[in-house]
Design a protein around this motif. Sequence first.
Motif, PDB file in Angstrom:
ATOM      1  N   ARG A 350       1.246  -1.001   0.202  1.00 25.74           N
ATOM      2  CA  ARG A 350      -0.286   0.247  -0.188  1.00 25.74           C
ATOM      3  C   ARG A 350       1.294   1.219   0.043  1.00 25.74           C
ATOM      4  N   THR A 351       2.065   1.239   0.589  1.00 28.09           N
ATOM      5  CA  THR A 351       2.685   1.996   1.297  1.00 28.09           C
ATOM      6  C   THR A 351       3.149   2.388  -0.618  1.00 28.09           C
ATOM      7  N   PHE A 352       4.026   1.097  -1.727  1.00 22.77           N
ATOM      8  CA  PHE A 352       4.428   1.591  -2.565  1.00 22.77           C
ATOM      9  C   PHE A 352       3.306   2.470  -3.549  1.00 22.77           C
ATOM     10  N   TYR A 353       2.893   1.560  -3.900  1.00 17.08           N
ATOM     11  CA  TYR A 353       1.281   2.044  -4.774  1.00 17.08           C
ATOM     12  C   TYR A 353       0.930   3.831  -4.624  1.00 17.08           C
ATOM     13  N   ARG A 354       0.883   4.378  -2.672  1.00 17.58           N
ATOM     14  CA  ARG A 354       0.614   5.811  -3.128  1.00 17.58           C
ATOM     15  C   ARG A 354       2.221   6.960  -3.150  1.00 17.58           C
ATOM     16  N   LEU A 355       2.738   5.674  -3.287  1.00 18.72           N
ATOM     17  CA  LEU A 355       3.812   6.600  -3.242  1.00 18.72           C
ATOM     18  C   LEU A 355       3.939   7.263  -4.534  1.00 18.72           C
ATOM     19  N   SER A 356       3.644   5.958  -5.605  1.00 17.00           N
ATOM     20  CA  SER A 356       3.546   5.486  -7.025  1.00 17.00           C
ATOM     21  C   SER A 356       3.125   6.714  -7.264  1.00 17.00           C
ATOM     22  N   ALA A 357       1.546   6.225  -7.226  1.00 16.30           N
ATOM     23  CA  ALA A 357       0.644   7.217  -7.360  1.00 16.30           C
ATOM     24  C   ALA A 357       0.923   8.907  -7.598  1.00 16.30           C
ATOM     25  N   ARG A 358       1.875   8.837  -6.817  1.00 20.10           N
ATOM     26  CA  ARG A 358       2.137  10.355  -6.394  1.00 20.10           C
ATOM     27  C   ARG A 358       3.021  11.167  -6.989  1.00 20.10           C
ATOM     28  N   ALA A 359       4.166  10.047  -7.809  1.00 19.41           N
ATOM     29  CA  ALA A 359       5.110  10.322  -8.196  1.00 19.41           C
ATOM     30  C   ALA A 359       4.740  10.046 -10.282  1.00 19.41           C
ATOM     31  N   VAL A 360       3.784   9.470 -10.080  1.00 22.42           N
ATOM     32  CA  VAL A 360       3.331  10.165 -12.034  1.00 22.42           C
ATOM     33  C   VAL A 360       2.047  10.720 -12.264  1.00 22.42           C
ATOM     34  N   SER A 361       1.543  10.813 -11.417  1.00 18.21           N
ATOM     35  CA  SER A 361       0.077  12.160 -11.489  1.00 18.21           C
ATOM     36  C   SER A 361       0.453  12.907 -12.217  1.00 18.21           C
ATOM     37  N   PRO A 362       2.252  13.615 -11.982  1.00 19.39           N
ATOM     38  CA  PRO A 362       2.237  15.055 -12.561  1.00 19.39           C
ATOM     39  C   PRO A 362       2.215  14.638 -14.093  1.00 19.39           C
ATOM     40  N   ALA A 363       3.012  14.173 -14.793  1.00 23.75           N
ATOM     41  CA  ALA A 363       3.263  13.255 -15.673  1.00 23.75           C
ATOM     42  C   ALA A 363       1.842  12.957 -16.645  1.00 23.75           C
ATOM     43  N   TRP A 364       1.355  12.062 -15.394  1.00 23.57           N
ATOM     44  CA  TRP A 364      -0.562  11.026 -16.403  1.00 23.57           C
ATOM     45  C   TRP A 364      -0.882  13.044 -16.599  1.00 23.57           C
ATOM     46  N   THR A 365      -1.129  14.535 -15.284  1.00 21.12           N
ATOM     47  CA  THR A 365      -2.267  15.196 -16.130  1.00 21.12           C
ATOM     48  C   THR A 365      -1.419  16.054 -17.092  1.00 21.12           C
ATOM     49  N   THR A 366      -0.320  15.686 -16.954  1.00 22.71           N
ATOM     50  CA  THR A 366       0.692  16.363 -18.529  1.00 22.71           C
ATOM     51  C   THR A 366       0.036  16.516 -19.806  1.00 22.71           C
ATOM     52  N   ALA A 367       0.540  14.906 -19.796  1.00 22.87           N
ATOM     53  CA  ALA A 367      -0.120  14.334 -20.998  1.00 22.87           C
ATOM     54  C   ALA A 367      -0.734  14.240 -21.937  1.00 22.87           C
ATOM     55  N   THR A 368      -2.148  14.087 -19.943  1.00 24.30           N
ATOM     56  CA  THR A 368      -3.414  13.483 -21.288  1.00 24.30           C
ATOM     57  C   THR A 368      -4.092  15.366 -21.073  1.00 24.30           C
ATOM     58  N   GLY A 369      -3.441  15.440 -19.855  1.00 22.68           N
ATOM     59  CA  GLY A 369      -4.385  17.041 -20.661  1.00 22.68           C
ATOM     60  C   GLY A 369      -4.139  17.712 -22.163  1.00 22.68           C
ATOM     61  N   ALA A 370      -2.462  17.486 -22.095  1.00 19.83           N
ATOM     62  CA  ALA A 370      -2.868  17.717 -24.126  1.00 19.83           C
ATOM     63  C   ALA A 370      -3.428  16.945 -24.726  1.00 19.83           C
ATOM     64  N   ASP A 371      -3.652  15.768 -24.728  1.00 17.03           N
ATOM     65  CA  ASP A 371      -4.630  14.796 -25.444  1.00 17.03           C
ATOM     66  C   ASP A 371      -5.875  15.781 -25.479  1.00 17.03           C
ATOM     67  N   PHE A 372      -6.005  15.778 -24.629  1.00  8.12           N
ATOM     68  CA  PHE A 372      -7.758  16.819 -24.136  1.00  8.12           C
ATOM     69  C   PHE A 372      -7.729  17.644 -25.655  1.00  8.12           C
ATOM     70  N   VAL A 373      -6.752  18.677 -25.314  1.00  8.98           N
ATOM     71  CA  VAL A 373      -6.801  19.780 -26.678  1.00  8.98           C
ATOM     72  C   VAL A 373      -7.425  19.248 -27.754  1.00  8.98           C
ATOM     73  N   TYR A 374      -7.890  18.232 -28.057  1.00 10.03           N
ATOM     74  CA  TYR A 374      -8.015  17.524 -28.787  1.00 10.03           C
ATOM     75  C   TYR A 374      -9.834  17.598 -28.712  1.00 10.03           C
ATOM     76  N   PRO A 375     -10.743  17.487 -29.655  1.00  9.81           N
ATOM     77  CA  PRO A 375     -12.120  17.056 -28.982  1.00  9.81           C
ATOM     78  C   PRO A 375     -12.630  15.952 -29.728  1.00  9.81           C
ATOM     79  N   GLU A 376     -11.398  15.182 -30.412  1.00  9.89           N
ATOM     80  CA  GLU A 376     -11.544  13.575 -31.049  1.00  9.89           C
ATOM     81  C   GLU A 376     -11.411  13.087 -29.390  1.00  9.89           C
ATOM     82  N   THR A 377     -10.424  13.251 -28.206  1.00  8.33           N
ATOM     83  CA  THR A 377      -9.459  12.604 -27.963  1.00  8.33           C
ATOM     84  C   THR A 377     -10.881  11.795 -26.243  1.00  8.33           C
ATOM     85  N   ARG A 378     -10.687  10.710 -26.299  1.00  6.73           N
ATOM     86  CA  ARG A 378     -12.175  10.126 -25.145  1.00  6.73           C
ATOM     87  C   ARG A 378     -10.971   9.866 -23.794  1.00  6.73           C
TER      88      ARG A 378
END
Length: 449
Positions: A350-378
């Motif tokens: 549980r400790t690892f997955y909590r720390l892992s989620a915190r570590a990858v969240s900024p990259a996920w937000t950046t990448a998917t946010g950029a994809d959602f610039v396009y209206p076709e993204t689902r």
Amino acid sequence: MQRAVVIGGSIAGLLTGQALSAAFDEVVVIERDTLDTTSSGVRRGVPQAKHPHTLLRRGEQILDTLCPGITDDLIRHGAVVMPMDRVWWWQQKGYRAAVTDAAPIISCSRPLLEFLLREHVGSNGVVELRTGETVGLVGGDGAVGGVRVRDPSGGSTVINADLVVDCSGRRSRADHWLTGLGYPVPDVQLVQSDVRYTTRVFHRSTSVRTDGAAGYFVISDPQAKRRFGTAMPIEGDRWIITLAGLHGEGAPTDPAGYLSWARTLPTAKIASIIEDERPIGAAVRFRLPGSEWRLFHRLAAHPRGFVCVGDSVCSLNALYGQGMTSAAVQVVALQQALARSDVMGPEFTRTFYRLSARAVSPAWTTATGADFVYPETRGHRPWPTKMINRYVTQCVVAGQHDPSIAARLWDVANMVKSPASLLGPSALARMVRNAGRRPLGNSEPVTPR
């Protein structure tokens, strides 16, 4: 702790093996592919190995910490140091301002990086690289105690372990294995952007019309096209050039069609290299549905002694170059979890997955946010995405005029700082100062006075 087993000899698997070597007497890294003994061999299990791979600044820092001296080795083998003031980034109808005081990034091919990483990891005296296919977990009484491996001759063996780490990538069978042990599988967040890219390698000479640039990243205006282009220098005096698109936009592989597609980009720099330089080999294609995140951190129950790292957890749109660095920050999270919890205790996973989620969240937000610039993204779209994207667009335009904002954008792109840093007081003050600025449409980046 006596033995750890790592499933997969990818970048994530090798970094995980190196990190675990400080905590275990023995670490066995099991790779399905037969490993090439040269620095140019492409593993069959890495379909994108012939395409560009960017080691972001944060990833480079972690790599050098885990494997001291490896960046020096990369440079000795021809990897190219790219000063940030010579990396030309076109987005929102203009080039980002030059940033003279940012740390450079290193550009090389994926095979060279894997080769040298295997050399470092394999020579530490603790990690053993073994060829075989992991076909299942061995477990009982709430814990995983090893793996079942099929070797190249067809025989099957069991390798016992105190900890098993799955680094087998997007095609991980962890869900199937967990179900077999009676455990729930994680929900998956999907962001579908239908990424298609076509890559070709060219000779790199000093006579090409690069205007002093070390590399190019070009993003078409989202309102007009869904097209991207990159030209990056790699070892062997070569350019690796990728023409990419979202939602059905893909470049052809024939030479005339490839060049014609490059000419549709909003700046002619990449097309000029294709026109002027001699190609090496044929163009190759790759297609990726988008980004996916297995939400292990939301599960209520986990078996002891088993975790997933890398693309087995979070696989990102490869256009943004975050994959290897995302794996690296998860490895750091694994080190932190080992330092905080007993690996055989109920809290470790549980400790690892909590720390892992915190570590990858900024990259996920950046990448998917950029994809959602396009209206076709689902896919899963957090409610503030549109508002955030409007602000980021303003930051990009301001970054064409203001090197300080450009530096912040580079820090976020290189995963050195969180996207939230663009909302800090000093950043907001500069945004107010640059409010109302229009895209420059410039032929080269603005340089600081």
